[in-house]
Design a protein around this motif. Structure first.
Motif, PDB file in Angstrom:
ATOM      1  N   VAL A   1       0.833  -1.213   0.000  1.00 37.08           N
ATOM      2  CA  VAL A   1       0.000   0.000   0.000  1.00 37.08           C
ATOM      3  C   VAL A   1       0.861   1.254   0.000  1.00 37.08           C
ATOM      4  CG1 VAL A   1      -1.735   1.303   1.285  1.00 37.08           C
ATOM      5  CG2 VAL A   1      -1.943  -1.181   1.094  1.00 37.08           C
TER       6      VAL A   1
ATOM      7  N   TRP B   1       2.347   1.820  -3.438  1.00 42.51           N
ATOM      8  CA  TRP B   1       1.321   2.304  -4.363  1.00 42.51           C
ATOM      9  C   TRP B   1       1.025   3.776  -4.134  1.00 42.51           C
ATOM     10  CZ3 TRP B   1      -3.648   4.193  -3.400  1.00 42.51           C
ATOM     11  CH2 TRP B   1      -4.447   4.377  -4.544  1.00 42.51           C
TER      12      TRP B   1
ATOM     13  N   ILE C   1      -7.489   0.631  -2.440  1.00 42.09           N
ATOM     14  CA  ILE C   1      -6.548   0.309  -1.359  1.00 42.09           C
ATOM     15  C   ILE C   1      -6.914  -1.038  -0.737  1.00 42.09           C
ATOM     16  CG2 ILE C   1      -5.794   0.981   0.959  1.00 42.09           C
ATOM     17  CD1 ILE C   1      -6.131   3.924   0.002  1.00 42.09           C
TER      18      ILE C   1
ATOM     19  N   ALA D   1      -4.673  -4.599  -0.748  1.00 38.38           N
ATOM     20  CA  ALA D   1      -4.387  -5.358   0.465  1.00 38.38           C
ATOM     21  C   ALA D   1      -4.891  -6.797   0.326  1.00 38.38           C
ATOM     22  CB  ALA D   1      -5.042  -4.674   1.665  1.00 38.38           C
TER      23      ALA D   1
END
Length: 206
Positions: free
Chosen positions: A70, A73, A97, A101
């Protein structure tokens, strides 16, 4: 002789009483300053919180994998200049998001559910690098893995205080400058000193 001793004892009792009263007053004053500082910081920062399923070694490692995915990104995709912009970006990308995950969890061979949300959460006092955040309620991007009962990982999304070097716990100077800009000089001095937050306020507060 006894009368003199009694007078000395009485004087000592008065001095001790005055010292205790001063300590109580100072503690209450310091507590109020800590609370005020926390409330101000909560208005100026956005924290990032990843909660592991459990404290097992495997679940803790998985937590860090999710965190790495995360954070990487966001470093590529999130180009925000203010707290409001950062919050708006997170809100509009929560499904993505969460999907990132979930993909990471599945790649690692687990089937834990995962939730991503932007919410106000109570944090204990935390030291991050050389910055101490007082205990209190802060808004945070939270990623909860499975039962979310394990030790958590956290950093600060805005200002950007996520570690550059996770081994040596060095926070970015740019993020520290942004934090310094939004806090008062006294507040910034308190939260960046090397001693414990409450002790700092005891000695510096007045």
């Amino acid at each position: 002789m006894e009368k003199r001793r009694n007078l000395i004892m009485a004087a000592l009792a008065v001095m001790i009483s005055l010292m205790l009263t001063a300590c109580v007053w100072r503690t209450e004053t310091v507590s109020a300053k800590v609370e005020k500082t926390q409330e101000h910081m909560a208005e100026e920062v956005l924290r990032f919180h990843v909660l592991a399923n459990s404290d097992s070694k495997e679940d803790q490692n998985l937590k860090m994998k999710v965190k790495d995915t995360v954070v990487s990104w966001m470093e590529e995709e999130m180009d925000t200049k203010s707290l409001a912009q950062t919050k708006a970006f997170i809100r509009s990308h929560l499904p993505q998001i969460e999907a990132l995950a979930e993909e990471t969890i599945q790649k690692e061979g687990y089937s834990y559910p995962v939730w991503a949300s932007l919410e106000w959460t109570v944090f204990p006092e935390k030291t991050y690098g050389d910055i101490t955040f007082p205990a209190g309620t802060y808004e945070a991007l939270r990623i909860q893995i499975g039962e979310a009962k394990g030790h958590n990982w956290w950093c600060v999304l805005y200002p950007s205080l996520c570690f550059i070097d996770s081994v040596h716990a060095v926070v970015p100077e740019k993020g520290k400058k942004q934090l310094e800009h939004v806090l008062t000089e006294e507040e910034y001095e308190m939260v960046t000193a090397t001693s414990k937050f409450k002790i700092k306020w005891f000695f510096f507060g007045s």
